[in-house]
Design a protein around this motif. Structure first.
Motif, PDB file in Angstrom:
ATOM      1  N   THR A  31       0.843  -1.191   0.000  1.00 11.00           N
ATOM      2  CA  THR A  31       0.000   0.000   0.000  1.00 11.00           C
ATOM      3  C   THR A  31       0.882   1.246   0.000  1.00 11.00           C
ATOM      4  OG1 THR A  31      -1.711  -1.148   1.224  1.00 11.00           O
ATOM      5  CG2 THR A  31      -1.759   1.256   1.320  1.00 11.00           C
ATOM      6  N   PHE A  32       0.538   2.214  -0.841  1.00  9.92           N
ATOM      7  CA  PHE A  32       1.279   3.474  -0.853  1.00  9.92           C
ATOM      8  C   PHE A  32       0.397   4.588  -1.376  1.00  9.92           C
ATOM      9  CE2 PHE A  32       2.063   1.672  -5.034  1.00  9.92           C
ATOM     10  CZ  PHE A  32       2.081   2.760  -5.906  1.00  9.92           C
ATOM     11  N   GLU A  33       0.803   5.804  -1.081  1.00 10.42           N
ATOM     12  CA  GLU A  33       0.132   7.006  -1.584  1.00 10.42           C
ATOM     13  C   GLU A  33       1.131   7.807  -2.390  1.00 10.42           C
ATOM     14  OE1 GLU A  33      -1.527   9.250   1.640  1.00 10.42           O
ATOM     15  OE2 GLU A  33      -3.046   7.735   2.077  1.00 10.42           O
ATOM     16  N   TYR A  34       0.624   8.513  -3.398  1.00 12.02           N
ATOM     17  CA  TYR A  34       1.471   9.397  -4.183  1.00 12.02           C
ATOM     18  C   TYR A  34       0.616  10.548  -4.697  1.00 12.02           C
ATOM     19  CZ  TYR A  34      -0.446   6.956  -8.279  1.00 12.02           C
ATOM     20  OH  TYR A  34      -1.282   6.423  -9.221  1.00 12.02           O
ATOM     21  N   SER A  35       1.259  11.573  -5.188  1.00  4.68           N
ATOM     22  CA  SER A  35       0.561  12.770  -5.628  1.00  4.68           C
ATOM     23  C   SER A  35       0.663  12.930  -7.141  1.00  4.68           C
ATOM     24  CB  SER A  35       1.162  13.996  -4.933  1.00  4.68           C
ATOM     25  OG  SER A  35       0.494  15.164  -5.342  1.00  4.68           O
ATOM     26  N   VAL A  36      -0.463  13.241  -7.759  1.00  4.78           N
ATOM     27  CA  VAL A  36      -0.519  13.520  -9.197  1.00  4.78           C
ATOM     28  C   VAL A  36      -1.356  14.769  -9.388  1.00  4.78           C
ATOM     29  CG1 VAL A  36      -1.327  12.717 -11.449  1.00  4.78           C
ATOM     30  CG2 VAL A  36      -0.313  11.099  -9.853  1.00  4.78           C
ATOM     31  N   GLY A  37      -0.736  15.798  -9.927  1.00  2.60           N
ATOM     32  CA  GLY A  37      -1.467  17.043 -10.180  1.00  2.60           C
ATOM     33  C   GLY A  37      -2.115  17.631  -8.947  1.00  2.60           C
ATOM     34  N   GLY A  38      -1.477  17.478  -7.798  1.00  2.00           N
ATOM     35  CA  GLY A  38      -2.019  18.019  -6.558  1.00  2.00           C
ATOM     36  C   GLY A  38      -3.025  17.112  -5.869  1.00  2.00           C
ATOM     37  N   MET A  39      -3.369  16.003  -6.502  1.00  2.00           N
ATOM     38  CA  MET A  39      -4.311  15.058  -5.888  1.00  2.00           C
ATOM     39  C   MET A  39      -3.535  13.905  -5.268  1.00  2.00           C
ATOM     40  SD  MET A  39      -7.407  14.770  -8.642  1.00  2.00           S
ATOM     41  CE  MET A  39      -8.134  13.494  -7.641  1.00  2.00           C
ATOM     42  N   THR A  40      -3.982  13.427  -4.124  1.00  2.00           N
ATOM     43  CA  THR A  40      -3.360  12.275  -3.478  1.00  2.00           C
ATOM     44  C   THR A  40      -4.052  11.012  -3.958  1.00  2.00           C
ATOM     45  OG1 THR A  40      -2.782  13.567  -1.533  1.00  2.00           O
ATOM     46  CG2 THR A  40      -2.843  11.177  -1.267  1.00  2.00           C
ATOM     47  N   MET A  41      -3.237  10.088  -4.466  1.00  2.00           N
ATOM     48  CA  MET A  41      -3.740   8.805  -4.953  1.00  2.00           C
ATOM     49  C   MET A  41      -3.298   7.737  -3.950  1.00  2.00           C
ATOM     50  SD  MET A  41      -4.889  10.004  -7.787  1.00  2.00           S
ATOM     51  CE  MET A  41      -5.163   8.730  -8.968  1.00  2.00           C
ATOM     52  N   LYS A  42      -4.151   6.738  -3.716  1.00  2.00           N
ATOM     53  CA  LYS A  42      -3.803   5.666  -2.786  1.00  2.00           C
ATOM     54  C   LYS A  42      -3.971   4.324  -3.477  1.00  2.00           C
ATOM     55  CE  LYS A  42      -4.536   3.671   1.721  1.00  2.00           C
ATOM     56  NZ  LYS A  42      -5.154   3.770   3.019  1.00  2.00           N
ATOM     57  N   ILE A  43      -2.923   3.502  -3.390  1.00  2.00           N
ATOM     58  CA  ILE A  43      -2.977   2.121  -3.881  1.00  2.00           C
ATOM     59  C   ILE A  43      -3.223   1.245  -2.665  1.00  2.00           C
ATOM     60  CG2 ILE A  43      -1.717   0.270  -5.024  1.00  2.00           C
ATOM     61  CD1 ILE A  43      -2.413   2.663  -6.868  1.00  2.00           C
ATOM     62  N   PRO A  44      -4.375   0.570  -2.620  1.00  2.00           N
ATOM     63  CA  PRO A  44      -4.700  -0.262  -1.450  1.00  2.00           C
ATOM     64  C   PRO A  44      -4.023  -1.631  -1.520  1.00  2.00           C
ATOM     65  CG  PRO A  44      -6.457  -0.386  -3.047  1.00  2.00           C
ATOM     66  CD  PRO A  44      -5.434   0.580  -3.609  1.00  2.00           C
ATOM     67  N   THR A  45      -4.174  -2.420  -0.460  1.00  2.00           N
ATOM     68  CA  THR A  45      -3.676  -3.794  -0.488  1.00  2.00           C
ATOM     69  C   THR A  45      -4.535  -4.597  -1.471  1.00  2.00           C
ATOM     70  OG1 THR A  45      -5.101  -4.355   1.371  1.00  2.00           O
ATOM     71  CG2 THR A  45      -2.831  -3.755   1.884  1.00  2.00           C
ATOM     72  N   GLY A  46      -4.001  -5.702  -1.925  1.00  2.00           N
ATOM     73  CA  GLY A  46      -4.759  -6.555  -2.840  1.00  2.00           C
ATOM     74  C   GLY A  46      -4.234  -6.546  -4.259  1.00  2.00           C
ATOM     75  N   CYS A  47      -3.164  -5.799  -4.533  1.00  2.00           N
ATOM     76  CA  CYS A  47      -2.574  -5.779  -5.868  1.00  2.00           C
ATOM     77  C   CYS A  47      -1.309  -6.629  -5.872  1.00  2.00           C
ATOM     78  CB  CYS A  47      -2.234  -4.358  -6.305  1.00  2.00           C
ATOM     79  SG  CYS A  47      -3.677  -3.290  -6.521  1.00  2.00           S
ATOM     80  N   MET A  48      -1.116  -7.379  -6.953  1.00  2.00           N
ATOM     81  CA  MET A  48       0.061  -8.236  -7.115  1.00  2.00           C
ATOM     82  C   MET A  48       0.803  -7.835  -8.387  1.00  2.00           C
ATOM     83  SD  MET A  48      -0.128 -10.304  -4.533  1.00  2.00           S
ATOM     84  CE  MET A  48       0.878 -11.736  -4.863  1.00  2.00           C
ATOM     85  N   PHE A  49       2.127  -7.869  -8.306  1.00  2.00           N
ATOM     86  CA  PHE A  49       2.980  -7.609  -9.464  1.00  2.00           C
ATOM     87  C   PHE A  49       3.497  -8.965  -9.932  1.00  2.00           C
ATOM     88  CE2 PHE A  49       7.228  -6.258 -11.213  1.00  2.00           C
ATOM     89  CZ  PHE A  49       6.717  -5.575 -12.317  1.00  2.00           C
ATOM     90  N   THR A  50       3.162  -9.342 -11.163  1.00  2.00           N
ATOM     91  CA  THR A  50       3.481 -10.663 -11.691  1.00  2.00           C
ATOM     92  C   THR A  50       4.493 -10.555 -12.820  1.00  2.00           C
ATOM     93  OG1 THR A  50       1.298 -11.488 -11.101  1.00  2.00           O
ATOM     94  CG2 THR A  50       2.495 -12.735 -12.762  1.00  2.00           C
ATOM     95  N   HIS A  51       5.474 -11.450 -12.802  1.00  2.00           N
ATOM     96  CA  HIS A  51       6.530 -11.510 -13.823  1.00  2.00           C
ATOM     97  C   HIS A  51       6.541 -12.917 -14.396  1.00  2.00           C
ATOM     98  CE1 HIS A  51      11.163 -11.485 -14.634  1.00  2.00           C
ATOM     99  NE2 HIS A  51      10.502 -11.158 -15.728  1.00  2.00           N
ATOM    100  N   ILE A  52       6.393 -13.025 -15.714  1.00  2.00           N
ATOM    101  CA  ILE A  52       6.369 -14.306 -16.408  1.00  2.00           C
ATOM    102  C   ILE A  52       7.534 -14.327 -17.390  1.00  2.00           C
ATOM    103  CG2 ILE A  52       5.046 -15.794 -17.966  1.00  2.00           C
ATOM    104  CD1 ILE A  52       2.530 -14.258 -16.899  1.00  2.00           C
ATOM    105  N   ILE A  53       8.257 -15.441 -17.412  1.00  2.00           N
ATOM    106  CA  ILE A  53       9.395 -15.568 -18.326  1.00  2.00           C
ATOM    107  C   ILE A  53       9.423 -16.999 -18.845  1.00  2.00           C
ATOM    108  CG2 ILE A  53      11.004 -16.120 -16.457  1.00  2.00           C
ATOM    109  CD1 ILE A  53      13.139 -14.498 -17.947  1.00  2.00           C
ATOM    110  N   ARG A  54       9.785 -17.165 -20.112  1.00  2.00           N
ATOM    111  CA  ARG A  54       9.971 -18.518 -20.629  1.00  2.00           C
ATOM    112  C   ARG A  54      11.099 -18.507 -21.650  1.00  2.00           C
ATOM    113  NH1 ARG A  54       4.611 -19.704 -24.373  1.00  2.00           N
ATOM    114  NH2 ARG A  54       4.995 -17.988 -25.781  1.00  2.00           N
ATOM    115  N   GLY A  55      11.729 -19.647 -21.803  1.00  2.00           N
ATOM    116  CA  GLY A  55      12.844 -19.783 -22.726  1.00  2.00           C
ATOM    117  C   GLY A  55      13.661 -21.006 -22.360  1.00  2.00           C
TER     118      GLY A  55
END
Length: 146
Positions: A31-55
């Protein structure tokens, strides 16, 4: 779109005749917050970053990374000013190549990037890194071995 990466992972790992090896892994986006154009944005829990590789060995035939959020409705506008980089390090953990993604100014709830097939000069690890407004927010790596 919440299950897009899971579907892609299932298709990729289901056994393509050209694939000799593959890996898929996910890590939580804290979870994190950041600012865009003076607005505060919040990313809540529940998001996953997935990396797929094959070879096979040092040859990467496919590579993809992206974010998948379980509760899409919880994201008001998603990830703004994001990019995904792919980095490659040797067995001594020294990064020798970075494929820097372009920064996307639009906001997306499911940022994703593919990378071109390539042959690495050495064994080590391949990583995907998610940046939001220039700050690394998640990374996920796979070992590249014989």
């Amino acid at each position: 779109m919440a299950t897009a990466l899971a579907t892609v992972a299932a298709v990729l790992l289901s056994g393509s005749p050209n694939a000799h090896a593959g890996a898929a892994g996910s890590t939580p986006v804290q979870t994190f917050e950041y600012s865009v154009g003076g607005m505060t944005m919040k990313i809540p829990t529940g998001c996953m970053f997935t990396h797929i590789i094959r070879g096979s060995g040092k040859k990467i035939s496919y590579q993809n990374a992206g974010v998948d959020c379980a509760f899409v409705d919880a994201l008001s506008s998603g990830f703004c000013n994001w990019r995904i980089d792919f980095t490659y390090a040797d067995t001594s953990h020294r990064t020798y190549r970075t494929s820097r993604g372009r920064t996307h100014s639009e906001c997306k709830i499911d940022p994703m990037r593919n990378n071109s097939p390539q042959t690495l000069p050495r064994y080590g690890k391949a990583c995907a890194r998610l940046y939001v407004t220039g700050v690394q927010r998640a990374s996920q790596c796979h070992h590249v071995t014989k």
